[in-house]
Write an enzyme that holds these catalytic residues in place. Structure first.
Site, PDB file in Angstrom:
ATOM      1  N   HIS A 271       0.850  -1.189   0.000  1.00  0.00           N
ATOM      2  CA  HIS A 271       0.000   0.000   0.000  1.00  0.00           C
ATOM      3  C   HIS A 271       0.879   1.229   0.000  1.00  0.00           C
ATOM      4  CE1 HIS A 271      -3.136   2.847   1.213  1.00  0.00           C
ATOM      5  NE2 HIS A 271      -3.963   1.947   0.740  1.00  0.00           N
ATOM      6  N   ASP A 329      -7.955  -5.548   0.089  1.00  0.00           N
ATOM      7  CA  ASP A 329      -8.411  -6.376  -1.024  1.00  0.00           C
ATOM      8  C   ASP A 329      -7.991  -7.836  -0.902  1.00  0.00           C
ATOM      9  OD1 ASP A 329      -9.699  -4.322  -2.486  1.00  0.00           O
ATOM     10  OD2 ASP A 329      -7.736  -3.536  -3.044  1.00  0.00           O
TER      11      ASP A 329
HETATM   12  N1  CMC Z   1       4.048  -7.680  -4.901  1.00  0.00           N
HETATM   13  C1  CMC Z   1       5.400  -7.693  -5.078  1.00  0.00           C
HETATM   14  N2  CMC Z   1       6.182  -6.599  -4.934  1.00  0.00           N
HETATM   15  C2  CMC Z   1       5.585  -5.461  -4.603  1.00  0.00           C
HETATM   16  C3  CMC Z   1       4.196  -5.360  -4.383  1.00  0.00           C
HETATM   17  C4  CMC Z   1       3.440  -6.532  -4.538  1.00  0.00           C
HETATM   18  N3  CMC Z   1       2.109  -6.489  -4.350  1.00  0.00           N
HETATM   19  N4  CMC Z   1       3.883  -4.088  -4.060  1.00  0.00           N
HETATM   20  C5  CMC Z   1       5.017  -3.409  -4.066  1.00  0.00           C
HETATM   21  N5  CMC Z   1       6.063  -4.233  -4.387  1.00  0.00           N
HETATM   22  C6  CMC Z   1       7.476  -3.850  -4.443  1.00  0.00           C
HETATM   23  C7  CMC Z   1       7.785  -3.064  -5.688  1.00  0.00           C
HETATM   24  O1  CMC Z   1       8.165  -3.899  -6.751  1.00  0.00           O
HETATM   25  C8  CMC Z   1       8.919  -2.178  -5.201  1.00  0.00           C
HETATM   26  O2  CMC Z   1      10.086  -2.975  -5.143  1.00  0.00           O
HETATM   27  P1  CMC Z   1      11.525  -2.305  -5.502  1.00  0.00           P
HETATM   28  O3  CMC Z   1      11.753  -1.266  -4.430  1.00  0.00           O
HETATM   29  O4  CMC Z   1      12.498  -3.451  -5.438  1.00  0.00           O
HETATM   30  O5  CMC Z   1      11.385  -1.707  -6.872  1.00  0.00           O
HETATM   31  C9  CMC Z   1       8.535  -1.876  -3.758  1.00  0.00           C
HETATM   32  O6  CMC Z   1       7.740  -2.990  -3.341  1.00  0.00           O
HETATM   33  C10 CMC Z   1       7.745  -0.574  -3.601  1.00  0.00           C
HETATM   34  O7  CMC Z   1       6.574  -0.686  -4.408  1.00  0.00           O
HETATM   35  P2  CMC Z   1       5.949   0.502  -5.246  1.00  0.00           P
HETATM   36  O8  CMC Z   1       5.282  -0.090  -6.452  1.00  0.00           O
HETATM   37  O9  CMC Z   1       6.944   1.581  -5.446  1.00  0.00           O
HETATM   38  O10 CMC Z   1       4.854   1.030  -4.209  1.00  0.00           O
HETATM   39  P3  CMC Z   1       3.665   2.014  -4.531  1.00  0.00           P
HETATM   40  O11 CMC Z   1       3.398   2.760  -3.290  1.00  0.00           O
HETATM   41  O12 CMC Z   1       3.933   2.804  -5.758  1.00  0.00           O
HETATM   42  O13 CMC Z   1       2.459   1.029  -4.878  1.00  0.00           O
HETATM   43  C11 CMC Z   1       0.623  -0.424  -4.662  1.00  0.00           C
HETATM   44  C12 CMC Z   1       1.473   0.668  -3.996  1.00  0.00           C
HETATM   45  C13 CMC Z   1      -0.600  -0.688  -3.802  1.00  0.00           C
HETATM   46  C14 CMC Z   1       0.147   0.072  -6.042  1.00  0.00           C
HETATM   47  C15 CMC Z   1       1.489  -1.717  -4.809  1.00  0.00           C
HETATM   48  O14 CMC Z   1       1.888  -2.170  -3.549  1.00  0.00           O
HETATM   49  C16 CMC Z   1       0.751  -2.810  -5.573  1.00  0.00           C
HETATM   50  O15 CMC Z   1       0.762  -2.828  -6.802  1.00  0.00           O
HETATM   51  N6  CMC Z   1       0.071  -3.759  -4.846  1.00  0.00           N
HETATM   52  C17 CMC Z   1      -0.726  -4.773  -5.510  1.00  0.00           C
HETATM   53  C18 CMC Z   1      -2.048  -4.191  -5.946  1.00  0.00           C
HETATM   54  C19 CMC Z   1      -2.999  -3.982  -4.774  1.00  0.00           C
HETATM   55  O16 CMC Z   1      -3.175  -4.860  -3.941  1.00  0.00           O
HETATM   56  N7  CMC Z   1      -3.653  -2.811  -4.745  1.00  0.00           N
HETATM   57  C20 CMC Z   1      -4.666  -2.485  -3.709  1.00  0.00           C
HETATM   58  C21 CMC Z   1      -4.201  -1.368  -2.832  1.00  0.00           C
HETATM   59  S1  CMC Z   1      -5.233  -1.183  -1.357  1.00  0.00           S
HETATM   60  C22 CMC Z   1      -6.810  -0.767  -1.864  1.00  0.00           C
HETATM   61  C23 CMC Z   1      -6.892   0.330  -2.848  1.00  0.00           C
HETATM   62  O17 CMC Z   1      -6.305   1.373  -2.705  1.00  0.00           O
HETATM   63  O18 CMC Z   1      -7.609   0.146  -3.813  1.00  0.00           O
END
Ligand code: CMC
Length: 392
Positions: A271, A329
């Protein structure tokens, strides 16, 4: 033009001031209007919480009665809008139908969708009731139309969640009456999704509202943003992920390896703000066993995989070092699945739940005489000046 700060994905930008929701992502705190989400989940219900989110206080008995009466009055949708929904192809995604229908709805209520905030606000109570009540009817109608089933009409005697289930699942020969546990599970799901400050869809609602657009146009834009798999679409993506792991004969361990080496993303994990357990996920998980028990589900292969994924991720350095915890989720899809809500309706359920938040955030923008149009800047990285070549 001065110095422009670049903040990719707005990770550190406060885009507005808001009185609605407080989050402390490091600790895992979520409060609506000051009330902890845990207490609201235990002591309140979706309709009272909607009132709280929209109007700032929990309702008095009189306010509750008036609010319910307005929601009941606004439950049916106009015949023209029914025909609009019937015009979509059978395999249209219900989020496409919902977003379009919400925007189209403004056309039926020009007095509250005038794109003049001062005028629209004179009818705010009506607009809020229309948006909150009809979103559920549109959602259920789109489900029935896609399956060629006759439409149900809302019943004034039923509560919000019960009415939604009736609109979805009643048949002319068989009225659907949910058990109290099923209705309670829907109610809890909606309550936990009611508001979540400046997430992608809510920021979108405020962005559209900041230009002076009406509530329906703004909420429709919110639905479009919510559809994305990184946001509300994650609940559908979680179930699809579990189904794919199951079909692959994997117990989750292979998938975890793929997630670690970037070949897959563990949906329902991580998140932008929570660097600790998402408090909503904790509550859902806590109520999960009760809901499954009441439905007589003792053995769900997807649930076993989800538990394996969670246990593996919580003890693995990749996830620990990045502070990736289950979000709302991760388990909500499993509950919806157990309740026989079709997978492509999961994100629609999220949208129904989030409507009070979008209404309240639109209202904050519309009622603020000092609201400014949202207009971020950019860092230009395109070509330097050049001349168009002479025609050859
Ligand atoms: N699985 C594997 N690796 C992950 C995941 C994941 N679900 N989420 C983040 N990472 C890794 C990402 O690859 C990055 O690694 P590195 O530093 O080595 O490049 C690190 O963790 C930081 O991630 P980020 O993508 O920069 O984080 P963000 O704040 O931009 O993204 C997020 C947040 C929610 C989009 C992301 O965690 C994600 O895609 N999660 C899966 C989708 C999900 O469950 N979304 C629902 C969010 S909660 C309800 C809502 O808001 O709708």
């Amino acid at each position: 033009t001065g110095y422009i700060t670049y903040d990719e994905g707005f990770g550190n930008t406060g885009s507005c001031q808001s009185e609605i929701t407080y989050i402390d992502g490091e600790v895992g705190i979520l409060r609506y209007r000051g009330y902890p989400i845990e207490q609201l989940a235990a002591k309140s219900n979706f309709i009272d919480v909607s009132y709280l989110v929209i109007y700032g206080e929990l309702p008095t008995p009189t306010q509750r009665k008036e609010f319910s009466q307005r929601l009941t009055k606004e439950a049916p949708i106009r015949e023209g809008l029914v025909r609009f929904i019937q015009g979509f192809p059978r395999d249209a995604h219900p989020m496409a139908v919902l977003s379009s229908s919400l925007n189209a709805m403004g056309a039926y209520y020009p007095h509250i969708a005038s794109n003049n905030h001062k005028r629209d606000l004179e009818h705010f109570d009506e607009a809020a009731a229309i948006a909150l009540s009809k979103v559920r009817t549109i959602a259920a109608h789109s489900y029935r139309v896609a399956r060629g089933l006759p439409l149900n009409y809302p019943k004034p005697t039923l509560g919000y969640s019960e009415n939604f289930l009736h609109l979805m699942f009643s048949e002319p020969y068989n009225e659907y009456v949910p058990t109290p546990e099923v209705a309670a599970a829907i109610n809890l799901f909606l309550l936990l999704h009611a508001e979540h400050e400046q997430n992608c869809s809510t920021s979108t609602v405020r962005m559209v509202a900041s230009a002076g657009a009406n509530l329906f146009a703004s909420a429709s834009a919110g639905v479009s943003a919510l559809w994305g798999p990184l946001h509300g679409g994650a609940n559908q993506a979680v179930l699809e992920m579990l189904a794919a792991i199951h079909a692959d004969g994997d117990d989750g361990s292979k998938f975890i390896e793929n997630a670690k080496n970037g070949k897959a993303r563990l949906m329902g994990f991580g998140h932008r703000v929570y660097k600790n357990y998402d408090p909503r996920a904790k509550i859902i998980k806590g109520s999960f066993d009760k809901a499954l028990d009441s439905l007589g589900i003792t053995n769900d292969p997807f649930l076993d995989i989800a538990r394996n994924l969670e246990a593996a991720a919580l003890s693995d350095d990749y996830f620990i070092s990045r502070k990736l915890y289950p979000n709302v989720d991760f388990y909500s899809g499993l509950i919806m699945n157990a309740l026989k809500i079709p997978v492509d309706m999961f994100t629609v359920m999220f949208a129904i739940g989030r409507m009070p938040g979008w209404i309240a955030q639109w209202h904050e923008v519309a009622k603020n005489p000092k609201s400014k149009i949202n207009r971020p800047r950019q860092i230009y990285v395109g070509p330097t000046p050049r001349d168009v070549p002479d025609a050859v």
